[in-house]
Design a protein around this motif. Structure first.
Motif, short mmCIF file in Angstrom:
data_model
loop_
_atom_site.label_atom_id
_atom_site.label_comp_id
_atom_site.label_asym_id
_atom_site.label_seq_id
_atom_site.Cartn_x
_atom_site.Cartn_y
_atom_site.Cartn_z
N PRO A 114 -0.83 -1.79 12.52
CA PRO A 114 -1.20 -0.45 12.05
C PRO A 114 -2.36 0.11 12.87
CG PRO A 114 -1.12 -2.02 10.23
CD PRO A 114 -1.08 -2.82 11.49
N HIS A 115 -2.23 1.38 13.29
CA HIS A 115 -3.33 2.01 14.04
C HIS A 115 -4.30 2.61 13.02
CE1 HIS A 115 -5.84 4.01 16.71
NE2 HIS A 115 -5.03 4.85 17.29
N LEU A 116 -5.23 1.77 12.57
CA LEU A 116 -6.22 2.18 11.57
C LEU A 116 -7.61 1.79 12.04
CD1 LEU A 116 -4.22 1.17 8.39
CD2 LEU A 116 -4.81 3.49 9.08
N PHE A 117 -7.86 2.00 13.33
CA PHE A 117 -9.15 1.66 13.93
C PHE A 117 -9.90 2.96 14.21
CE2 PHE A 117 -5.88 -1.39 15.36
CZ PHE A 117 -6.31 -2.50 14.63
N TYR A 118 -11.00 3.20 13.49
CA TYR A 118 -11.75 4.44 13.64
C TYR A 118 -12.35 4.56 15.03
CZ TYR A 118 -11.69 4.80 8.50
OH TYR A 118 -11.31 4.91 7.20
N ASN A 119 -12.44 5.79 15.54
CA ASN A 119 -13.10 5.97 16.84
C ASN A 119 -14.62 6.02 16.71
OD1 ASN A 119 -13.21 8.55 15.72
ND2 ASN A 119 -12.03 9.54 17.35
N ILE A 120 -15.15 6.20 15.50
CA ILE A 120 -16.58 6.02 15.24
C ILE A 120 -16.72 5.01 14.11
CG2 ILE A 120 -18.72 7.10 14.44
CD1 ILE A 120 -17.94 9.62 15.86
N GLU A 121 -17.37 3.89 14.39
CA GLU A 121 -17.49 2.79 13.45
C GLU A 121 -18.95 2.55 13.07
OE1 GLU A 121 -14.86 -0.72 14.17
OE2 GLU A 121 -14.65 0.20 16.15
#
Length: 259
Positions: free
Chosen positions: A47-54
């Motif tokens: 799943p593409h659920l990786f935030y671009n700001i973490e």
């Protein structure tokens, strides 16, 4: 002649204590996994659920208003440039002193971000963004800040903003793919099983890597390998461990060959 089976490794079936991005599965009840001669990586679903700001990774911007050091923390999330500009203005306005405010815009035709400060008295419109030094301004690469800038009331970033986020996910497994990869940064072997591109998968959707070329997806062992217990770890392009929500699983499908 070797036999073959499809091995389904799903984070839903993980050992207690694992996560959807760092887990271990067992296949003890099947003897075919205890003497594996060759593996073909057939399918990977992530799943593409990786935030671009973490949070704690790339969410901090430090700057000086005249002689005062200030800081804003961007809430974790998936940002486009419109949302980021609005968020930056709200947060920066909240910490600026002496009635100063900021306007955040994209300049045509370069698309570089511009920060214009006004409304303050005396020298309070003079601002200097602090370039990243490994400990501060972790947001800097995302907004195009790559080096020191002179203090001014109108500041344009050196480069175009970058909100692309993670380009691809590395799938690691020490049991299946020991020393199968070589990392240029550390110049050392890594347990890289497969890579899955995120560039063509919208945020919230599932990325799928399917291998139809057996030669490119093959991992051949010099001696029979015991794969009755295998672990999977998801990492970004820098090798940093990734995380996934508890309700979004990933899976890897292998074809194994055994005696």
């Amino acid at each position: 002649m070797s036999k073959e089976k499809i091995l389904v490794i799903n984070s839903l079936d993980r050992e207690a204590g694992g996560t959807n991005a760092d887990f271990t599965c067992f296949f003890n009840s099947d003897s075919s996994t205890q003497g594996v001669l060759k593996v073909l990586v057939k399918d990977v679903f992530i799943p593409h659920l990786f935030y671009n700001i973490e949070a704690g990774i790339n969410d901090r911007l430090d700057f000086k208003q005249f002689d005062t050091v200030l800081q804003v923390i961007i809430p974790e999330g998936q940002y486009n440039i419109s949302i980021l500009k609005s968020t930056l203005k709200t947060l920066i306005d909240a910490v600026l002193t002496n009635s100063a405010v900021v306007s955040v815009t994209e300049l045509d035709p370069t698309y570089k971000l511009n920060f214009s400060f006004s409304g303050g008295t005396g020298s309070y419109n003079l601002v200097n963004f602090i370039a990243p030094d490994g400990t501060n301004s972790t947001l800097a690469p995302l907004i195009g800040l790559t080096g020191a800038l002179l203090q001014a009331s109108n500041i344009t970033m050196q480069e175009i903003f970058n909100l692309s986020g993670i380009q691809y996910v590395q799938v690691h497994s020490p049991q299946i793919a020991e020393i199968h990869g070589l990392d240029s940064g550390s110049n050392s072997y890594i347990s890289l099983l497969e890579t899955v591109s995120m560039t063509d998968t919208g945020f919230g959707s599932t990325a799928h890597r399917q291998n139809n070329d057996d030669e490119l997806s093959e991992i051949l062992y010099e001696q029979p390998r015991n794969l009755s217990r295998v672990s999977i770890v998801l990492r970004d392009q820098t090798g940093r461990k990734l995380t996934l929500p508890d309700n979004h699983n990933c899976s890897v499908l292998l074809k194994i060959y055994f005696d």
